[in-house]
Write an enzyme that holds these catalytic residues in place. Structure first.
Site, PDB file in Angstrom:
ATOM      1  CD  GLU A   1      45.786  45.220  44.888  1.00 47.72           C
ATOM      2  OE1 GLU A   1      46.678  45.515  45.678  1.00 47.72           O
ATOM      3  OE2 GLU A   1      45.948  44.354  44.208  1.00 47.72           O
TER       4      GLU A   1
ATOM      5  CG  HIS B   1      46.874  43.518  49.521  1.00 45.84           C
ATOM      6  ND1 HIS B   1      47.274  42.391  50.113  1.00 45.84           N
ATOM      7  CD2 HIS B   1      46.620  43.150  48.212  1.00 45.84           C
ATOM      8  CE1 HIS B   1      47.594  41.527  49.278  1.00 45.84           C
ATOM      9  NE2 HIS B   1      47.150  41.637  48.211  1.00 45.84           N
TER      10      HIS B   1
ATOM     11  CD  GLU C   1      46.847  37.685  47.248  1.00 46.18           C
ATOM     12  OE1 GLU C   1      47.790  38.717  47.845  1.00 46.18           O
ATOM     13  OE2 GLU C   1      46.190  37.645  46.349  1.00 46.18           O
TER      14      GLU C   1
HETATM   15 ZN    ZN Z   1      47.006  40.469  46.364  1.00 46.27          ZN
END
Ligand code: ZN
Length: 498
Positions: free
Chosen positions: A264, A267, A293
Site C-alpha cells: 500500500e 501505491h 500495481e
Molecule cells: Zn495493489
C-alpha cells in the site's frame, strides 16, 4: 479565457467531485458507523451522478470538439495535446453509453454483489449464476457503445489499461503461462519447504506490528504529512491530491502485515509523486491500473522480499519480535518466499500469482468471445486449477466465487494485476542498472534513491504517456514476460536449488 483554460477548469471541477467521493468511500471502509450504510451509499451515488453529468456535459463536448479541430489542435504544445487526448478519452467512454444503461448497470451490480456475498457464504454457485449471466450480457452491450478495436473484450480491458486489447494480452500471457507452469513444476518436484516452521506456534503482537509498519512506511518514503495509515478489512489506498491515505490489516499469527504495508505504501508513494501543479489537471492521474500495481509490487516484492531487504529488516524484526531471534536471517528470508500452490489468488506467492490471473483471463475472454457459457465457468475453473497447480477446489468459495470483480461487472480488470508484476520486473531491472549499488543501499536501509528514481521517471509524468509508451521510454523495450521470468528464476533458483 482560452478554450484550453476552459478544459482545465472543467477538469478541476471533476477532480474536486471525485475527491469528495473518494474521501466518503475511504470513511465508509474505515470508520463509518454500521448504521450509516444506506445514507452513505445514497450520498455517494448522487455525487457519482453529478460527476457523470459533468463529464458528459455539452459544455465539455463543445470544448473538446473545438480543441480536437485540426487547426486548433496543431497550435497546442505536446503536453496540452496529451491533456486533450486523455480528456477526450474519458468523455467518449462515458458519453456514448445511454443513461438508461448506466442506471441498469448500477441496479444489476448492487443486486449481484449482494447475491455474490450470499453465494460465497453458502458455497452455492447456482445462487450467483443468474447474476453472472446478466452482468456478462450488460457488459457486452456496454462494449458495443464504447467501441473496440477487434472484439468486445477490448473495450473493457481498455478501461483499466488504456491502449491494451485482448490480443495484446494473450500475446504476453500465453508464453508467460508456459514458462510459469514449467517453473512451478520444477519447484514442486523439489518437494522442500524453505524456512520451515519459522512462523509456527508464535504470536506477533499487533500493536508492535503497527509500530513497525509505520516506521517502514516512513523509511521507504511515504509522506505522513500528506497521508495517514489506518485499518481496513481489505487494505487499499485512496489518493486525493495532497491527501493520500493508506490502510493495512493485521493478524497476530504472522508478519504478513509488513508486506501489505509495503504494498500500500508503494501505491501511496505513486499517488504522492504526482506533482502539485497537476492537481486537478487532466494529466494529473495514474497511467493505468497495471502501472499502479507495478509500484506496489515493486516495494512489496522486488524490494521488500529481497535478500538485501531482509538484511536491513532483520535487526528491527528480531528486536520487535524476540521469538524470531532463534532463526537466521536466511531462514526468515526463505519463509517469506515460499512457493505453494493455493486456491486463493490474494494469498498466492510471486511464482504462482500470475497463473491465477491467466486462469481468470482465459475464462473471461471465453465468455466474451461466446466460447464459454457462464454456467460452465465453475467446471472450467477446476480443470484449469488442476492443470496449473495440481489442486482442485471442492468448494466454489475457494474457486469461481472467491473474487468480488464479476459481481460488480469488472470484467477486464484482472489482467492489470498480472501486468503489474510484469511492468514491475521490467522497470526494476532498469532501475537496478541505473541506480548505483542499489542492493547495498537497500541492505543499509537507504531508499531515497529508489524513490527518487521512480518519482522522476514515472510519477511526475502523471498520465502524459500511455503504459506502452512509458515502458518503452523507461526500459527501451516493449513489455515482455521475460523480465519477470528471469527475475523469478534468479530469485527462486537458489532458494529451491534449481
Ligand atoms: Zn495493489
Amino acid at each position: 479565457m482560452s478554450t484550453y483554460d476552459d478544459l482545465l477548469e472543467i477538469s478541476n471541477e471533476l477532480n474536486n467531485v471525485q475527491n469528495a467521493i473518494y474521501l466518503l468511500a475511504w470513511d465508509e471502509r474505515t470508520y463509518m458507523p454500521e448504521g450509516a450504510v444506506e445514507g452513505r451509499s445514497e450520498t455517494i451515488s448522487d455525487l457519482s451522478r453529478i460527476y457523470h453529468r459533468l463529464i458528459t456535459s455539452d459544455r465539455l463536448k463543445k470544448v473538446l470538439d473545438e480543441l480536437n479541430k485540426e487547426s486548433v489542435n496543431a497550435e497546442l504544445d505536446d503536453l496540452q495535446k496529451a491533456a486533450v487526448r486523455e480528456m477526450t478519452r474519458d468523455f467518449e467512454r462515458r458519453y456514448n453509453i445511454p443513461d438508461e444503461l448506466i442506471k441498469e448497470m448500477a441496479k444489476v451490480s448492487s443486486k449481484a454483489q449482494a447475491a455474490w456475498e450470499k453465494a460465497r457464504e453458502r458455497s452455492d454457485f447456482e445462487h450467483f449464476l443468474p447474476h453472472l449471466k446478466k452482468q456478462v450480457e450488460l457488459k457486452k452491450k456496454v462494449a458495443e457503445y464504447i467501441g473496440y478495436e477487434s472484439e468486445p473484450y477490448d473495450a473493457l480491458v481498455d478501461s483499466y489499461e488504456p491502449g491494451f486489447t485482448a490480443k495484446k494480452i494473450k500475446h504476453i500471457f500465453d508464453p508467460m503461462k508456459r514458462k510459469l507452469s514449467t517453473l512451478v513444476k520444477e519447484i514442486l518436484e523439489k518437494d522442500i519447504t524453505p524456512g520451515k516452521g519459522v512462523f509456527d506456534d508464535k504470536k506477533f503482537e499487533i500493536e508492535k506490528q503497527k509500530k513497525l509498519c509505520r516506521e517502514l512506511a516512513e523509511i521507504i518514503g511515504y509522506d505522513f504529512h500528506h497521508g495517514r495509515l489506518d485499518e481496513a478489512v481489505h487494505p487499499f489506498t485512496m489518493g486525493m491530491d495532497d491527501d493520500v491515505r493508506i490502510t493495512n490489516r493485521y493478524t497476530d499469527e504472522n508478519i504478513s502485515s509488513l508486506f501489505s504495508l509495503l504494498h500500500e505504501s508503494g501505491h501511496g508513494i505513486y499517488e504522492q509523486g504526482i506533482p502539485e501543479e497537476w492537481y486537478g489537471h487532466p494529466l494529473g492521474q495514474r497511467i493505468s491500473m497495471g502501472y499502479h500495481e507495478s509500484q506496489s509490487r515493486m516495494w512489496e516484492n522486488f524490494v521488500g522480499r529481497s535478500r538485501e531487504f531482509m538484511s536491513f529488516l532483520y535487526p528491527k524484526l528480531t528486536d520487535t519480535f524476540p521469538v524470531l531471534s532463534d532463526h537466521e536471517e536466511e531462514n526468515i528470508y526463505q519463509a517469506i518466499n515460499r512457493v505453494e500452490p493455493s486456491y486463493i489468488r490474494v494469498e498466492a506467492d510471486e511464482v504462482t500469482y500470475n497463473l491465477h490471473i491467466a486462469l481468470r483471463f482465459d475464462i473471461e475472454l471465453g465468455m466474451f468471445r461466446d466460447e464459454l457459457e457462464p454456467h460452465e465457468t465453475q467446471e472450467v475453473w477446476k480443470d484449469k486449477m488442476d492443470k496449473y497447480f495440481g489442486i482442485v477446489p471442492d468448494d466454489p468459495a475457494k474457486g469461481v466465487l472467491q473474487d468480488v470483480h464479476w459481481s460488480s461487472g469488472d470484467f477486464g480488470y484482472f489482467p492489470s494485476y498480472a501486468l503489474g508484476n510484469l511492468y514491475a520486473a521490467q522497470i526494476y531491472k532498469t532501475a537496478s542498472d541505473e541506480i548505483d549499488n542499489i542492493q547495498e543501499r537497500i541492505a543499509n536501509g537507504e531508499f531515497t534513491e529508489v524513490k527518487k528514481w521512480l518519482n522522476e521517471n514515472i510519477h511526475q509524468h502523471g498520465r502524459r504517456y500511455r503504459a506502452e509508451e512509458m515502458t518503452k521510454r523507461l526500459t527501451g523495450e516493449s513489455l515482455s514476460e521475460d523480465f519477470y521470468i528471469d527475475y523469478l528464476k534468479g530469485k527462486y533458483g537458489p532458494i529451491y536449488g534449481i
